[in-house]
Design a protein around this motif. Structure first.
Motif, PDB file in Angstrom:
ATOM      1  N   ARG A 434     -86.574  25.861 -31.586  1.00  0.00           N
ATOM      2  CA  ARG A 434     -85.163  26.086 -31.927  1.00  0.00           C
ATOM      3  C   ARG A 434     -85.089  26.850 -33.239  1.00  0.00           C
ATOM      4  O   ARG A 434     -86.048  26.886 -34.017  1.00  0.00           O
ATOM      5  CB  ARG A 434     -84.419  24.759 -32.060  1.00  0.00           C
ATOM      6  N   TYR A 436     -84.089  27.831 -37.100  1.00  0.00           N
ATOM      7  CA  TYR A 436     -83.977  27.132 -38.385  1.00  0.00           C
ATOM      8  C   TYR A 436     -82.535  26.706 -38.620  1.00  0.00           C
ATOM      9  O   TYR A 436     -81.597  27.478 -38.402  1.00  0.00           O
ATOM     10  CB  TYR A 436     -84.441  28.087 -39.477  1.00  0.00           C
ATOM     11  N   ASP A 437     -82.354  25.455 -39.025  1.00  0.00           N
ATOM     12  CA  ASP A 437     -81.021  24.926 -39.315  1.00  0.00           C
ATOM     13  C   ASP A 437     -81.001  24.467 -40.770  1.00  0.00           C
ATOM     14  O   ASP A 437     -81.528  23.410 -41.109  1.00  0.00           O
ATOM     15  CB  ASP A 437     -80.695  23.752 -38.392  1.00  0.00           C
ATOM     16  N   ASP A 441     -82.981  21.174 -41.963  1.00  0.00           N
ATOM     17  CA  ASP A 441     -84.402  21.503 -42.092  1.00  0.00           C
ATOM     18  C   ASP A 441     -84.803  21.671 -43.557  1.00  0.00           C
ATOM     19  O   ASP A 441     -84.024  22.142 -44.378  1.00  0.00           O
ATOM     20  CB  ASP A 441     -84.710  22.796 -41.332  1.00  0.00           C
TER      21      ASP A 441
END
Length: 641
Positions: A434, A436-437, A441
């Motif tokens: 997925r 990068y958040d 993160d």
């Protein structure tokens, strides 16, 4: 009769916040002229100073102090979040007019998009207020001097009616916003104009592409200039194709604004994550956000840069200064600062909170700003926060200054305080990759640029100890920590633009961006002075680099120093020093062996990854302290200590 509503921060004025929370607004170039041209028109404000009553009262007081009576109708002054159309609907209601008769003037394209949803007309800059009132469009425009004539010079578009530059590529090429009226004025100045679509709710970016380009065989016998033109066009096309593919799910898509130095100019709709596009093989800092400024082509630092290059002869630093730096800028001091802002230790001593990320989108970012500002204030420095908005986030650069004695000029010691983990690998609960958040993160950024931030803080502590011992610099020293560097130099661009508008006299800028990454081998520091900006800035930056190299010989004699300059410098336009080159000021970026690709790099392997921690094997605080000492000695010497 129209009703005009203006955003405050960046659009009307640059905003600084003192340690006591009071605001100062410095009007942007040509703003007062525009407001006074609409003296008989009702005018209001739509701006977000923060959620508290105190913040709004401070904003109102600062507005009155800066613009004295120009926004007298309190019913048209709206303080509130601009994350939906709601505040704009309120503005229309307060005007008692049709939405189509209301105009919102604001630099942020996302805010303009919400205003449009509310039925308002919009302008991307105060210069275009009349155009919005009259329903005339504003275009992205490439303004280029023809090759068959002497260049008119970028100053030919300065102060032209309804023209706002966003980037000066060379003496021949300026990228700007302009109306048809502005275009006619530019053409009369000798430039050819290529219109590239409506501005509306878009922003401009420069995207560099470092991949090699193979010019077709058909150009084998062509002139060098023809081959260079073909390579430029091919690189721009390749870069734009990659960006378009990466953002293919977005509507509307990005549009090309034509070739740029090392890549392509693009226009992107509000909210498109252009800064998250990573072209394979691209060196760091390959995306640059471009900000509009009528005064961009004036380059206020040029006169000082010219005098600096001609008259300043770097001498050996004072032994007292070298000793003070050795005592204060130590590996343990650097480590302690990095530990606090990268999550190894509590952000505030004995406090409960540890940092997870300094990403501009992270809630931790503001906490780190608070802590850094507090530490600098405790050193006895005059601390201000320079606020700006990025993607709906209200962010701050941190500035701390000690005024000099005999000179009005200041020396800037800088780094960027934000971080990112965007190059890491992340997975959802099912084990699928997925994106990068930044909200969840980790992005410890111990090297990038926790190390540079720590060096700025340690240098400030050194200055504080020197002042306590009775020494006073001839020039002022200013410590600046920029935010949102990872989003395309946004914070330093906003800061340099404000400094130019305020008439700041800057003797030189010493930027540190990644100084702790070392895998072993030869201990090397890179000093980057290269710039594409024509004029005396290049020579002045080279002279500043000489001063840094001489300081390195005094405090880091075991280091190999690489001085990189000219258009071939691999860090041209890629760190916060470039924002000052753009204004004509002398500036260098000092870093680990990371940018220069002429030999195997020894810098960090954890660039933009969650592994960029203080405990990583590539993180070396002894190495960082040597570079920090070098910059500290150079800065203090330039300041007359």
């Amino acid at each position: 009769m129209p009703v005009l509503f203006f955003d405050v921060g960046a659009t009307l004025a640059d905003v600084s916040v003192a340690a006591d929370g009071s605001l100062t607004l410095q009007p942007r170039p040509r703003v007062v002229e525009v407001l006074d041209s609409f003296a008989q028109v009702r005018k209001g404000i739509v701006s977000d100073p923060g959620p508290t009553t105190t913040a709004r009262e401070n904003a109102a007081a600062a507005l009155e102090a800066a613009f004295g009576g120009r926004f007298a109708d309190e019913a048209l002054v709206h303080w509130g979040a601009k994350d939906s159309r709601a505040v704009f609907d309120d503005a229309v209601t307060s005007a008692g007019a049709a939405a189509g008769d209301c105009v919102f003037v604001g630099e942020d394209p996302g805010e303009r998009a919400f205003a449009r949803e509310a039925g308002m007309r919009t302008a991307a800059h105060p210069v275009f207020t009349l155009a919005a009132v009259e329903g005339r469009p504003v275009y992205w425009a490439r303004m280029e001097a023809p090759q068959d004539r002497a260049p008119a010079g970028p100053e030919a578009v300065a102060d032209l009616d309804e023209v706002v530059p966003v980037h000066v590529a060379s003496d021949r090429l300026v990228l700007a916003m302009a109306t048809a009226r502005g275009v006619r004025a530019v053409e009369q100045s000798g430039f050819a104009v290529d219109l590239r679509g409506h501005v509306e709710e878009t922003s401009a970016f420069l995207v560099r592409d470092d991949r090699p380009v193979s010019v077709p065989e058909a150009f084998a016998q062509a002139s060098a200039s023809s081959r260079a033109t073909a390579e430029t066009a091919m690189r721009a096309a390749a870069a734009f194709a990659f960006v378009l593919a990466e953002l293919s799910g977005s509507r509307p898509p990005v549009s090309s604004l034509g070739p740029a130095p090392g890549g392509v100019y693009i226009a992107a709709a509000a909210g498109l994550p252009v800064e998250n596009v990573h072209i394979p093989g691209a060196r760091p800092g390959h995306i640059e956000r471009l900000l509009p400024d009528p005064a961009l082509v004036s380059r206020p630092g040029q006169a000082l840069a010219e005098r600096f290059a001609a008259a300043f002869a770097p001498g050996a630093p004072s032994q007292d200064t070298v000793d003070a730096v050795r005592a204060a800028v130590t590996p343990s001091a650097v480590r302690a600062h990095v530990a606090r802002i990268s999550g190894v230790d509590p952000l505030v001593e004995d406090g409960p909170f540890t940092v997870r990320s300094r990403d501009a989108s992270s809630a931790d970012n503001e906490r780190v700003v608070d802590a850094l500002a507090g530490r600098l204030h405790a050193l006895g420095l005059q601390v201000r926060r320079h606020t700006f908005t990025w993607r709906g986030h209200r962010l701050s650069n941190v500035e701390a200054e000690l005024a000099g004695g005999a000179s009005d000029a200041v020396v800037l010691v800088t780094a960027h305080l934000d971080s990112t983990g965007a190059e890491g690998e992340f997975f959802d609960s099912a084990g699928r990759p997925r994106p990068y958040d930044p909200a969840v993160d980790p992005a410890p950024g111990a090297d990038d640029d926790g190390s540079g931030t720590a060096a700025v803080m340690a240098t400030a502590e050194c200055l504080s100890s020197l002042v306590a011992s009775g020494r006073t610099p001839a020039r002022g020293l200013r410590f600046v920590l920029f935010n949102a560097e990872e989003q395309g130099l946004v914070g330093s661009k906003a800061y340099a633009r404000a400094a130019a508008a305020a008439g700041d006299d800057i003797a030189g800028v010493l930027q540190m961006d990644m100084i702790a990454g070392f895998r072993g081998g030869t201990r090397t520091m890179e000093i980057h002075a290269g710039s594409l900006v024509p004029g005396p800035v290049a020579g002045a930056s080279d002279t500043l680099a000489d001063l840094v190299a001489q300081a390195g010989a005094a405090v880091a004699p075991d280091f190999t120093v690489q001085q990189l300059t000219g258009a071939a410098d691999p860090a041209v336009g890629r760190s916060d020093h470039a924002s000052f080159h753009e204004r004509g000021w002398a500036a260098v970026a000092v870093c680990e062996n990371f940018f220069d690709d002429t030999r195997p790099a020894t810098g960090t392997r954890q660039y933009h990854r969650p592994g960029d921690t203080l405990l990583d094997s590539d993180h070396d605080t002894d190495y960082a302290a040597s570079i920090a000492r070098t910059v500290a000695v150079a800065a203090l010497t330039l300041a007359g200590l």
